[in-house]
Design a protein around this motif. Structure first.
Motif, mmCIF file in Angstrom:
data_model
loop_
_atom_site.group_PDB
_atom_site.id
_atom_site.type_symbol
_atom_site.label_atom_id
_atom_site.label_comp_id
_atom_site.label_asym_id
_atom_site.label_seq_id
_atom_site.Cartn_x
_atom_site.Cartn_y
_atom_site.Cartn_z
ATOM 1 N N PRO A 6 0.819 -1.223 0.000
ATOM 2 C CA PRO A 6 0.000 0.000 0.000
ATOM 3 C C PRO A 6 0.854 1.276 0.000
ATOM 4 O O PRO A 6 0.304 2.361 -0.113
ATOM 5 C CB PRO A 6 -0.800 -0.121 1.302
ATOM 6 C CG PRO A 6 0.050 -0.972 2.185
ATOM 7 C CD PRO A 6 0.788 -1.921 1.295
ATOM 8 N N THR A 7 2.171 1.120 0.103
ATOM 9 C CA THR A 7 3.173 2.194 0.223
ATOM 10 C C THR A 7 3.085 2.849 1.608
ATOM 11 O O THR A 7 2.027 2.849 2.241
ATOM 12 C CB THR A 7 3.091 3.295 -0.861
ATOM 13 O OG1 THR A 7 1.987 4.143 -0.579
ATOM 14 C CG2 THR A 7 2.979 2.708 -2.249
ATOM 15 N N ARG A 18 8.376 4.591 4.014
ATOM 16 C CA ARG A 18 9.673 3.971 3.668
ATOM 17 C C ARG A 18 9.871 3.833 2.160
ATOM 18 O O ARG A 18 10.914 3.360 1.721
ATOM 19 C CB ARG A 18 9.766 2.577 4.282
ATOM 20 C CG ARG A 18 9.808 2.562 5.776
ATOM 21 C CD ARG A 18 10.045 1.145 6.282
ATOM 22 N NE ARG A 18 9.779 1.077 7.705
ATOM 23 C CZ ARG A 18 8.602 0.792 8.224
ATOM 24 N NH1 ARG A 18 7.589 0.523 7.431
ATOM 25 N NH2 ARG A 18 8.425 0.784 9.519
ATOM 26 N N ILE A 19 8.857 4.229 1.400
ATOM 27 C CA ILE A 19 8.890 3.987 -0.047
ATOM 28 C C ILE A 19 10.132 4.607 -0.694
ATOM 29 O O ILE A 19 10.541 5.698 -0.340
ATOM 30 C CB ILE A 19 7.593 4.508 -0.701
ATOM 31 C CG1 ILE A 19 7.500 4.065 -2.157
ATOM 32 C CG2 ILE A 19 7.473 6.002 -0.633
ATOM 33 C CD1 ILE A 19 6.409 3.077 -2.345
ATOM 34 N N GLY A 75 7.370 -1.538 -2.282
ATOM 35 C CA GLY A 75 7.966 -0.204 -2.321
ATOM 36 C C GLY A 75 9.374 -0.084 -1.793
ATOM 37 O O GLY A 75 10.067 0.879 -2.105
ATOM 38 N N CYS A 76 9.824 -1.034 -0.961
ATOM 39 C CA CYS A 76 11.155 -0.873 -0.372
ATOM 40 C C CYS A 76 11.792 -2.228 -0.107
ATOM 41 O O CYS A 76 11.119 -3.257 -0.115
ATOM 42 C CB CYS A 76 11.076 -0.072 0.926
ATOM 43 S SG CYS A 76 10.375 -1.019 2.291
ATOM 44 N N GLY A 104 9.719 -5.130 2.146
ATOM 45 C CA GLY A 104 9.191 -5.730 0.918
ATOM 46 C C GLY A 104 9.487 -7.210 0.773
ATOM 47 O O GLY A 104 8.573 -8.016 0.579
ATOM 48 N N GLU A 159 7.418 -9.311 3.143
ATOM 49 C CA GLU A 159 5.981 -9.254 2.855
ATOM 50 C C GLU A 159 5.650 -9.953 1.539
ATOM 51 O O GLU A 159 4.506 -10.361 1.328
ATOM 52 C CB GLU A 159 5.510 -7.791 2.834
ATOM 53 C CG GLU A 159 5.527 -7.152 4.228
ATOM 54 C CD GLU A 159 5.235 -5.655 4.224
ATOM 55 O OE1 GLU A 159 4.807 -5.130 3.190
ATOM 56 O OE2 GLU A 159 5.444 -5.019 5.270
HETATM 57 S S1 SF4 Z 1 6.914 -2.728 1.333
HETATM 58 FE FE1 SF4 Z 1 8.062 -1.046 2.240
HETATM 59 S S2 SF4 Z 1 7.131 0.781 1.294
HETATM 60 FE FE2 SF4 Z 1 5.683 -0.884 0.966
HETATM 61 S S3 SF4 Z 1 4.293 -0.697 2.700
HETATM 62 FE FE3 SF4 Z 1 5.842 -2.241 3.245
HETATM 63 S S4 SF4 Z 1 7.360 -1.040 4.357
HETATM 64 FE FE4 SF4 Z 1 6.107 0.461 3.258
#
Ligand code: SF4
Length: 368
Positions: free
Chosen positions: A276-277, A280-281, A309-310, A314, A317
């Motif tokens: 979802p951004t 930290r993006i 996004g990061c 990332g 996840e």
């Molecule tokens: S992947 Fe990185 S940028 Fe995207 S929501 Fe998770 S911590 Fe934030």
């Protein structure tokens, strides 16, 4: 943990050309053209786009004789079965049947004369063409004629819809015609849910789900998903349409995504997961997600592709994605099955993701 598959209700089966509805067949996706049906070229082109996006069945409106006259040429070139949507004139239904259409949709509020309905039933019966009886709020003449009861609750309206359906069905029963699909639609999600649940309890005909006049892309998809999602998760619904005030191709994409989310149909392209951004993006994620989605249209069936996004959260996840890209500063870090494989410049991310998806697909194929 894998969730058990949705237990679907048992219904009769009807055949719309080669597409089976109900009786354990996959939930089929429908949409409707918005071109004048008499414009054969435009209508055939749109049907082609809808079929390309994954529509199993396409409905066309036939308000005039010029429209039914175009059906033969449309049917000859359509890659999917065609339903004729008949509103006020039973003659249009007879003409559509004679043209060889695969299904007829009747609205009980518009063609109510028993003799005329019987003539349509006889014509469909002779050719083995199924009929969808689609009741909606507009079918409830008593309600339309009476004072608008703004505060009326859903239940009394559903009672009227069921009564209308029941009295209409009596005509079909008397003719011994059971090649039917039923629908009860409303712009209100809760009314659709209640009416459809009642149909499912009362009849074993296949049910067509839809929220009528659901709205534009955003509102329509949410409202339709709320109603259709609740019903489909309960195993109710044999064919669906997500009606949108938008390009009808979006209806098909949304319907397929809904069915895939509930694991009722397989995706014919990669499933895109995107973060979802947050603060930290490190990359301009939204255009990247859209570009990857576009690039993977029709590719990567069965694969999960994560766009994150990061590189901080990332990778974790996206751990269960087959292919993932996590944004770095002006770059993207690629992962395959959770393992880091390489880093590419931001401008090359889309091509690199597509290449990894294709490589993954080839490897999976070679392994049988
Ligand atoms: S992947 Fe990185 S940028 Fe995207 S929501 Fe998770 S911590 Fe934030």
């Amino acid at each position: 943990m894998e969730h058990p598959a949705i237990q679907r209700r048992t219904s009769r089966q009807v055949h719309v050309g080669p597409v089976a509805i109900g009786g354990g067949a996959p939930v089929s996706v429908q949409s409707m053209t918005n071109t004048p049906t008499r414009d054969v070229e435009a209508t055939v082109a749109q049907i082609g786009r809808l079929a390309g996006a994954g529509a199993d069945i396409v409905r066309v409106a036939v308000p005039t004789q010029a429209d039914t006259a175009a059906l033969g040429a449309i049917l000859a070139r359509s890659p999917v079965p065609i339903v004729a949507d008949v509103h006020f004139h039973f003659e249009r239904a007879l003409e559509a049947v004679a043209a060889g259409v695969h299904k007829i949709r009747l609205n009980p509020g518009n063609i109510a004369d028993r003799d005329r309905v019987r003539r349509v039933i006889d014509a469909c019966g002779e050719r083995g063409i199924p009929i969808r009886i689609g009741v909606n709020e507009g079918s409830i003449v008593e309600r339309r004629d009476g004072a608008k009861r703004a505060a009326e609750e859903a239940a009394p309206l559903v009672d009227l819809m069921m009564a209308k359906l029941e009295s209409y069905l009596a005509i079909f029963d008397a003719c011994g015609f059971g090649d039917l699909v039923l629908a009860a639609k409303s712009p209100d999600a809760l009314t659709c849910i209640e009416a459809t649940r009642r149909m499912a309890r009362r009849w074993d005909y296949p049910l067509h789900l839809g929220v009528t006049h659901a709205g534009d892309l955003e509102t329509g998809i949410i409202r339709s998903s709320a109603a259709l999602g609740a019903l489909l998760a309960d195993g109710i619904g044999e064919t669906i349409r997500i009606s949108l005030a938008a390009d009808p191709v979006e209806e098909v994409r949304a319907a397929r995504e809904l069915l895939a989310a509930l694991r009722l149909r397989a995706r014919e392209e990669a499933e895109i997961i995107a973060c979802p951004t947050c603060g930290r993006i490190q990359i301009d994620l939204l255009p990247l997600v859209a570009a990857i989605r576009r690039a993977l249209r029709g590719r990567g069936a069965g694969l999960k592709v994560a766009v994150m996004g990061c590189v901080v959260n990332g990778p974790g996840e996206a751990a269960d994605a087959h292919v993932a890209v996590c944004g770095g500063k002006g770059s993207g870090v690629l992962y395959v099955d959770g393992r880091r494989v390489r880093t590419v410049a931001e401008a090359d991310i889309v091509a690199a993701v597509v290449a990894e998806v294709e490589r993954y697909g080839r490897r999976a194929e070679a392994q049988g």
